[in-house]
Design an enzyme around this catalytic site. Structure first.
Site, PDB file in Angstrom:
ATOM      1  N   SER A  34       4.963   6.821   1.952  1.00 18.81           N
ATOM      2  CA  SER A  34       5.601   5.541   2.285  1.00 18.81           C
ATOM      3  C   SER A  34       4.905   4.391   1.576  1.00 18.81           C
ATOM      4  O   SER A  34       3.662   4.332   1.573  1.00 18.81           O
ATOM      5  CB  SER A  34       5.494   5.274   3.799  1.00 18.81           C
ATOM      6  OG  SER A  34       5.977   6.364   4.546  1.00 18.81           O
TER       7      SER A  34
ATOM      8  N   ASN B 291       0.850  -1.191   0.000  1.00 20.77           N
ATOM      9  CA  ASN B 291       0.000   0.000   0.000  1.00 20.77           C
ATOM     10  C   ASN B 291       0.881   1.235   0.000  1.00 20.77           C
ATOM     11  O   ASN B 291       2.035   1.196   0.436  1.00 20.77           O
ATOM     12  CB  ASN B 291      -0.893   0.004   1.252  1.00 20.77           C
ATOM     13  CG  ASN B 291      -1.809   1.226   1.314  1.00 20.77           C
ATOM     14  OD1 ASN B 291      -2.428   1.586   0.322  1.00 20.77           O
ATOM     15  ND2 ASN B 291      -1.867   1.865   2.469  1.00 20.77           N
TER      16      ASN B 291
ATOM     17  N   ASP C  52      -1.858   0.729   8.649  1.00 16.38           N
ATOM     18  CA  ASP C  52      -0.713   1.614   8.377  1.00 16.38           C
ATOM     19  C   ASP C  52       0.501   1.283   9.252  1.00 16.38           C
ATOM     20  O   ASP C  52       1.309   2.161   9.545  1.00 16.38           O
ATOM     21  CB  ASP C  52      -1.122   3.084   8.607  1.00 16.38           C
ATOM     22  CG  ASP C  52      -2.248   3.505   7.669  1.00 16.38           C
ATOM     23  OD1 ASP C  52      -3.029   4.388   8.053  1.00 16.38           O
ATOM     24  OD2 ASP C  52      -2.362   2.917   6.574  1.00 16.38           O
TER      25      ASP C  52
ATOM     26  N   HIS D  57       0.961   5.105   1.490  1.00 10.80           N
ATOM     27  CA  HIS D  57       0.324   5.951   2.503  1.00 10.80           C
ATOM     28  C   HIS D  57       0.990   7.329   2.439  1.00 10.80           C
ATOM     29  O   HIS D  57       2.224   7.417   2.440  1.00 10.80           O
ATOM     30  CB  HIS D  57       0.498   5.333   3.898  1.00 10.80           C
ATOM     31  CG  HIS D  57      -0.140   6.120   4.990  1.00 10.80           C
ATOM     32  ND1 HIS D  57      -1.499   6.089   5.244  1.00 10.80           N
ATOM     33  CD2 HIS D  57       0.401   6.988   5.889  1.00 10.80           C
ATOM     34  CE1 HIS D  57      -1.754   6.914   6.260  1.00 10.80           C
ATOM     35  NE2 HIS D  57      -0.632   7.454   6.670  1.00 10.80           N
TER      36      HIS D  57
HETATM   37  C1  GRF Z   1      -3.232   9.320  -2.568  1.00  6.27           C
HETATM   38  O1  GRF Z   1      -2.951  10.422  -1.760  1.00  6.27           O
HETATM   39  C2  GRF Z   1      -2.619   8.092  -1.932  1.00  6.27           C
HETATM   40  O2  GRF Z   1      -1.548   8.412  -1.089  1.00  6.27           O
HETATM   41  C3  GRF Z   1      -3.724   7.527  -1.123  1.00  6.27           C
HETATM   42  O3  GRF Z   1      -4.881   7.746  -1.883  1.00  6.27           O
HETATM   43  C4  GRF Z   1      -4.736   9.030  -2.541  1.00  6.27           C
HETATM   44  C5  GRF Z   1      -5.376   8.978  -3.898  1.00  6.27           C
HETATM   45  O4  GRF Z   1      -4.616   8.144  -4.699  1.00  6.27           O
HETATM   46  N1  GRF Z   1      -3.485   6.134  -0.879  1.00  6.27           N
HETATM   47  P1  GRF Z   1      -4.962   7.919  -6.267  1.00  6.27           P
HETATM   48  O5  GRF Z   1      -4.848   9.271  -6.939  1.00  6.27           O
HETATM   49  O6  GRF Z   1      -6.373   7.386  -6.350  1.00  6.27           O
HETATM   50  O7  GRF Z   1      -3.920   6.960  -6.733  1.00  6.27           O
END
Ligand code: GRF
Length: 200
Positions: A136, A107, A145, A109
């Site tokens: 991360s 994942n 997390d 984060h």
């Molecule tokens: C991003 O900030 C990511 O860090 C979190 O979800 C948000 C949206 O991600 N996990 P995405 O644009 O859908 O990839």
């Protein structure tokens, strides 16, 4: 390995992963994009990239989290997925799913873990007054997390930053970081062994 990317929204990290995986020699193939939200923007982007997509609507399982996860797991198995990549996936996984995929699920984060777990990480960073923030990539473990970190990227927190300016700066780094971390995992360079990362 065949990668299944799980999304819930726009899928910007999915796009950067899919584009990176097209490069010769990239050690993984993005074989499926699976969303828990019907019509999520990332599904159209995946289809435009020629990637198979699927939707498992968590609302159809009326709060039975494990039934929802069994349905997702079935789709992943039918697509012979080896590695699960969460990218903007906004559902908390139960221990059942995490245990099935432990060591094969990562994942991203948007914080420098272990700092700022949970949601609204950029707000947390601003409220904490840190001058450095970032993102991360970690292996997923049952505790939210809290999995071993594979790779991180840092950005400065600048005077006048608000949540949006900080989130945008972090997102640029997410798109660079995630493909590198996936390559480390897919190639076996960063394996999860007994809860810690073994680097080869
Ligand atoms: C991003 O900030 C990511 O860090 C979190 O979800 C948000 C949206 O991600 N996990 P995405 O644009 O859908 O990839």
């Amino acid at each position: 390995p065949r990668v299944g990317i799980l999304i819930s929204g726009r899928g910007s990290n999915m796009v950067s992963l899919a584009e990176a995986a097209r490069a010769d020699g990239f050690p993984a193939e993005v074989a499926l994009v699976l969303s828990n939200v019907p019509g999520a923007g990332g599904l159209d982007r995946a289809e435009a990239l020629g990637i198979a997509t699927a939707t498992v609507d968590h609302r159809a399982f009326k709060g039975d989290r494990e039934a929802f996860e069994r349905a997702m797991d079935e789709v992943l198995r039918l697509n012979q997925i080896d590695l699960v990549v969460l990218a903007g996936f906004m559902r908390i996984m139960t221990p059942w799913f995490v245990r099935r995929w432990e060591g094969r699920m990562i994942n991203i984060h948007p914080s420098l873990l272990p700092l700022f777990k949970g949601t609204h990480t950029h707000r947390q960073a601003l409220e904490a007054g840190v001058t450095e923030h970032g993102c991360s990539v970690h292996y997923v473990v049952p505790e939210l997390d809290a999995g071993p970190v594979i790779k991180q990227a840092k950005v400065p927190v600048l005077p006048g930053d608000d949540e949006d300016t900080l989130a945008a700066r972090v997102l640029v780094q997410e798109h660079l970081l995630y493909p590198l971390a996936l390559a480390d995992v897919a190639s076996g360079r960063a394996a999860l062994v007994d809860g810690t990362i073994v680097r080869r």
